[in-house]
Design an enzyme around this catalytic site. Structure first.
Site, mmCIF file in Angstrom:
data_model
loop_
_atom_site.group_PDB
_atom_site.id
_atom_site.type_symbol
_atom_site.label_atom_id
_atom_site.label_comp_id
_atom_site.label_asym_id
_atom_site.label_seq_id
_atom_site.Cartn_x
_atom_site.Cartn_y
_atom_site.Cartn_z
ATOM 1 N N GLU A 32 0.807 -1.216 0.000
ATOM 2 C CA GLU A 32 0.000 0.000 0.000
ATOM 3 C C GLU A 32 0.845 1.274 0.000
ATOM 4 O OE1 GLU A 32 -3.258 0.569 -0.288
ATOM 5 O OE2 GLU A 32 -3.875 -1.512 -0.309
ATOM 6 N N ASP A 41 -7.566 8.683 -3.029
ATOM 7 C CA ASP A 41 -6.874 7.717 -3.886
ATOM 8 C C ASP A 41 -7.246 7.939 -5.354
ATOM 9 O OD1 ASP A 41 -9.352 6.489 -4.335
ATOM 10 O OD2 ASP A 41 -8.858 4.669 -3.236
#
Length: 162
Positions: A32, A41
């Protein structure tokens, strides 16, 4: 897979699938990437730490490593509990860890409804692991970061098949 991530995953072997998956996604070497302040994101979801999403995120706050570690552990336990209900066949800890990492990224519901899980439950372990490589799109675009992530998940998923 980077040597640092490989070594971290190898070090987690024996801690169970949740432990391995948590190492796979967390910290500076994880899949991640750790972000200490909330951001949106690539599809616009508010995210922090190792990919944590949710209404509990405080916009503008700087999270500590301890807070990020706790969020990731809690998220991975939640994902595992949801997905485990739908895994009907024996798996190795590395297969299950790869599935947890995948579910952490795409969501439990997408994982539960996936061809990956159908193949797994049909005991087509190689086919299930291969399905990981199909999930490389976000927002309708193919992403190198997702391709890299799926390569790592595939490698971990197939470790027990070699």
């Amino acid at each position: 897979m980077s040597p640092a991530l490989r070594n971290s995953i190898i070090g987690a072997l024996g801690t169970g699938a949740i432990g391995i998956a948590t190492v796979m996604v967390s910290g500076k070497t994880g899949l991640e990437g750790r972000e200490y302040t909330p951001y949106r994101d690539i599809v616009g979801v508010i995210t922090v730490c190792d990919g944590h999403t949710g209404s509990d995120i405080v916009w503008g706050k700087r999270y500590s490593d301890k807070e990020c570690d706790a969020l990731t552990r809690k998220d991975m336990q939640r994902i595992a509990a949801r997905v485990d209900l739908y895994i009907k066949v024996p798996t190795t800890e590395t297969q299950r860890a790869a599935i947890y990492s995948f579910a952490y990224n795409v969501g439990a519901t997408a994982t539960i409804n996936s061809t990956l899980l159908k193949k797994l439950n049909a005991k087509d372990y190689a086919g299930a692991c291969s399905e990981l490589k199909r999930w490389v799109y976000a927002g309708g675009k193919k992403w190198k970061g997702l391709m890299n992530r799926r390569d790592v998940e595939y490698e971990v998923c197939t470790w027990s098949q070699k």
